[in-house]
Design a protein around this motif. Structure first.
Motif, short mmCIF file in Angstrom:
data_model
loop_
_atom_site.label_atom_id
_atom_site.label_comp_id
_atom_site.label_asym_id
_atom_site.label_seq_id
_atom_site.Cartn_x
_atom_site.Cartn_y
_atom_site.Cartn_z
N PRO A 108 28.37 -37.62 -15.59
CA PRO A 108 28.54 -38.42 -14.17
C PRO A 108 30.23 -38.50 -13.95
CG PRO A 108 27.50 -39.58 -15.93
CD PRO A 108 27.46 -38.13 -16.43
N ILE A 109 30.79 -38.63 -15.03
CA ILE A 109 32.47 -38.86 -14.97
C ILE A 109 32.88 -37.86 -16.13
CG2 ILE A 109 32.37 -41.33 -14.68
CD1 ILE A 109 33.13 -41.71 -17.55
N GLY A 110 34.12 -37.37 -15.80
CA GLY A 110 34.87 -36.90 -16.63
C GLY A 110 35.42 -37.48 -17.93
N GLY A 111 36.11 -37.03 -18.99
CA GLY A 111 36.40 -37.53 -20.05
C GLY A 111 36.13 -37.15 -21.28
N LYS A 112 36.40 -37.96 -22.07
CA LYS A 112 36.03 -37.54 -23.70
C LYS A 112 34.57 -38.49 -24.04
CE LYS A 112 38.08 -37.82 -28.40
NZ LYS A 112 39.13 -38.32 -28.92
N GLN A 175 33.80 -33.61 -15.10
CA GLN A 175 32.67 -34.40 -14.11
C GLN A 175 32.05 -33.38 -13.27
OE1 GLN A 175 34.42 -36.80 -11.12
NE2 GLN A 175 32.93 -38.24 -11.50
N GLY A 176 30.67 -33.52 -13.54
CA GLY A 176 29.85 -32.69 -12.82
C GLY A 176 29.43 -31.39 -13.32
N SER A 177 29.96 -31.18 -14.57
CA SER A 177 29.63 -30.02 -15.15
C SER A 177 28.25 -30.16 -16.18
CB SER A 177 30.68 -29.62 -16.34
OG SER A 177 30.97 -30.77 -17.23
N ASP A 178 27.86 -29.00 -16.38
CA ASP A 178 26.47 -28.94 -17.17
C ASP A 178 26.39 -29.65 -18.45
OD1 ASP A 178 23.95 -28.42 -18.26
OD2 ASP A 178 23.97 -26.30 -17.71
N SER A 179 25.61 -30.71 -18.50
CA SER A 179 25.54 -31.62 -19.99
C SER A 179 24.09 -31.53 -20.49
CB SER A 179 25.79 -32.91 -19.73
OG SER A 179 24.76 -33.57 -19.13
N GLY A 180 23.22 -30.64 -19.81
CA GLY A 180 21.99 -30.67 -20.43
C GLY A 180 20.80 -30.36 -19.50
N PHE A 181 19.60 -30.40 -20.02
CA PHE A 181 18.55 -30.03 -19.16
C PHE A 181 17.08 -31.01 -19.69
CE2 PHE A 181 15.13 -27.38 -17.48
CZ PHE A 181 15.71 -26.67 -16.46
#
Length: 218
Positions: A108-112, A175-181
């Motif tokens: 939902p956000i970019g960062g660490k 932000q917006g990249s694939d983090s899971g499923f």
């Protein structure tokens, strides 16, 4: 385009459904029954592969925006006690995914990545009040200089039997990249500071990586 988590399941399903049709054409003499089996197996395969759709999304990057982590419908916007990480009151936005939604989870956000933890648990229906604390789930916290720390939680449901989470502590994520499923379901909760301007309403449909659900100004 399909998510990598679905390749094995789709291959197994295809093999089984093909085998069913081979058997039916070998041992069933009635044409309309064989045709009905063919149609049903095709429909079943289409239903299976639609679970693993992974459409490309072009997220407009903004460290102050919080985008929807999944496709679905906003089913809760409420003040709650977040007991795992913040241990204080937060605004919880819950997004429910129906079986026909895309089930990819996005950052939902970019960062660490500051925190990432898997919890085994039950498989209560996703809208059950205790599912956020008792179901199988993963909790991830991402931090950037504008939004601060944002927590999101993948929650399994009655159908979902496996959560996949790619976020690891100290990863730098976009932000917006694939983090899971979440295979075959079901809900993701986002936890934000109490004074955060919320930009969505109950029952609103959102798109993962595209819909801005909140904005945290500097």
């Amino acid at each position: 385009m399909f998510h990598k988590e679905g390749y094995k399941i789709m291959a197994i399903a295809a093999a089984l459904l093909i085998a069913i049709n081979i058997v039916s054409y070998s041992f069933i003499n009635t044409y309309w029954i064989k045709f009905a089996i063919l149609v049903v197996t095709i429909i079943l395969f289409l239903l299976i592969i639609q679970f693993f759709r992974n459409p490309k999304r072009k997220t407009v990057l903004n460290d102050a925006n919080v985008v929807a982590p999944v496709d679905g419908k906003v089913v809760a916007i409420e003040e709650v006690e977040e007991k795992e990480y913040f241990k204080d009151k937060r605004i919880q936005i819950s997004i429910f995914m129906s079986p026909i939604n895309v089930h990819v989870t996005r950052h939902p956000i970019g960062g660490k990545v500051k925190y990432s933890k898997y919890h085994p648990g039950k498989f209560l229906v996703a809208w059950h009040p205790k599912s956020s604390e008792e179901n199988e789930r993963t909790t991830v916290v991402v931090e950037n200089k504008v939004a601060g720390e944002v927590l999101y939680r993948q929650i399994a449901g009655a159908m979902a039997k496996r959560i996949v989470n790619y976020a690891e502590v100290d990863d730098e994520v976009i932000q917006g990249s694939d983090s899971g499923f979440i295979k075959f379901g079901s809900r993701v909760d986002v936890f934000l500071p109490l004074d955060t301007p919320i930009l969505v309403k109950l029952d609103q449909k959102v798109k993962g990586g595209l819909s801005v659900i909140a904005n945290i100004e500097e």
